[in-house]
Design a protein around this motif. Structure first.
Motif, PDB file in Angstrom:
ATOM      1  N   SER A  77       0.843  -1.187   0.000  1.00  0.00           N
ATOM      2  CA  SER A  77       0.000   0.000   0.000  1.00  0.00           C
ATOM      3  C   SER A  77       0.877   1.235   0.000  1.00  0.00           C
ATOM      4  O   SER A  77       2.096   1.153   0.135  1.00  0.00           O
ATOM      5  N   ALA A  78       0.234   2.380  -0.136  1.00  0.00           N
ATOM      6  CA  ALA A  78       0.914   3.675  -0.057  1.00  0.00           C
ATOM      7  C   ALA A  78      -0.036   4.649   0.618  1.00  0.00           C
ATOM      8  O   ALA A  78      -1.252   4.474   0.581  1.00  0.00           O
ATOM      9  N   VAL A  79       0.539   5.678   1.241  1.00  0.00           N
ATOM     10  CA  VAL A  79      -0.279   6.704   1.871  1.00  0.00           C
ATOM     11  C   VAL A  79      -0.215   7.962   1.019  1.00  0.00           C
ATOM     12  O   VAL A  79       0.866   8.410   0.631  1.00  0.00           O
ATOM     13  N   SER A  80      -1.375   8.511   0.721  1.00  0.00           N
ATOM     14  CA  SER A  80      -1.473   9.755  -0.032  1.00  0.00           C
ATOM     15  C   SER A  80      -2.693  10.513   0.475  1.00  0.00           C
ATOM     16  O   SER A  80      -3.780   9.936   0.600  1.00  0.00           O
ATOM     17  N   GLY A  81      -2.502  11.786   0.778  1.00  0.00           N
ATOM     18  CA  GLY A  81      -3.611  12.604   1.250  1.00  0.00           C
ATOM     19  C   GLY A  81      -4.206  12.119   2.556  1.00  0.00           C
ATOM     20  O   GLY A  81      -5.401  12.298   2.796  1.00  0.00           O
ATOM     21  N   ARG A 126      -4.563   5.575   3.419  1.00  0.00           N
ATOM     22  CA  ARG A 126      -3.761   4.421   3.020  1.00  0.00           C
ATOM     23  C   ARG A 126      -4.491   3.742   1.870  1.00  0.00           C
ATOM     24  O   ARG A 126      -5.653   3.346   1.996  1.00  0.00           O
ATOM     25  N   TRP A 127      -3.822   3.653   0.734  1.00  0.00           N
ATOM     26  CA  TRP A 127      -4.396   3.027  -0.464  1.00  0.00           C
ATOM     27  C   TRP A 127      -3.809   1.635  -0.623  1.00  0.00           C
ATOM     28  O   TRP A 127      -2.609   1.479  -0.810  1.00  0.00           O
TER      29      TRP A 127
END
Length: 142
Positions: free
Chosen positions: A43-47, A50-51
């Motif tokens: 996953s990745a964190v954006s805004g 966690r996506w």
């Protein structure tokens, strides 16, 4: 219609958000496993969200690996229903979480954010205590 086709229709302005979310929930998605001692799903964190990465097929996952410059390694993944991903995995994530489908496909990616109608109400960031369930909309993002 399969999920990739529903995403395409939605992005072209011909889709229906409810049908798209339904197809997402029914689809078997490939969720790559994270490297490292903590494991879990990649996953990745954006805004502040966690996506969780998910892909409609091995070819879409391969394009993601290529885009990251990591196509030469093995990519273990979990095959999981979209419904299970949002209903069982998202609640286990600390903080808001959504699903990013086919993120390496410029014209075929779709975000399923942590909003009512996609994730469980307890995980939705858009629910106020005074909002009636029938007033909620599907918040898919192309």
């Amino acid at each position: 219609m399969e999920l990739a086709a529903e995403i395409s229709a939605y992005r072209d302005g011909r889709g229906d958000p409810g049908r798209l979310v339904g197809e997402f929930r029914r689809a078997v998605l490939l969720a790559p496993l994270a490297d490292g001692p903590d494991g879990g799903l990649m996953s990745a964190v954006s805004g502040g969200i966690r996506w969780l990465y998910a892909f409609t097929d091995e070819e879409a996952l391969a394009r993601f690996a290529e885009a990251r410059g990591e196509s030469g390694r093995e990519w273990p993944y979990l095959a999981i229903l979209g419904a299970r991903l949002v209903d069982a995995v998202v609640p286990q994530v600390e903080g808001p979480a959504g699903v990013a489908v086919n993120v390496a496909d410029e014209d075929g990616s779709m975000l399923f954010p942590p909003v009512a109608g996609i994730v469980p109400d307890a995980c939705a960031v858009d629910i106020a205590d005074d909002v009636e369930p029938d007033a909620r909309t599907h918040g898919v993002v192309a």
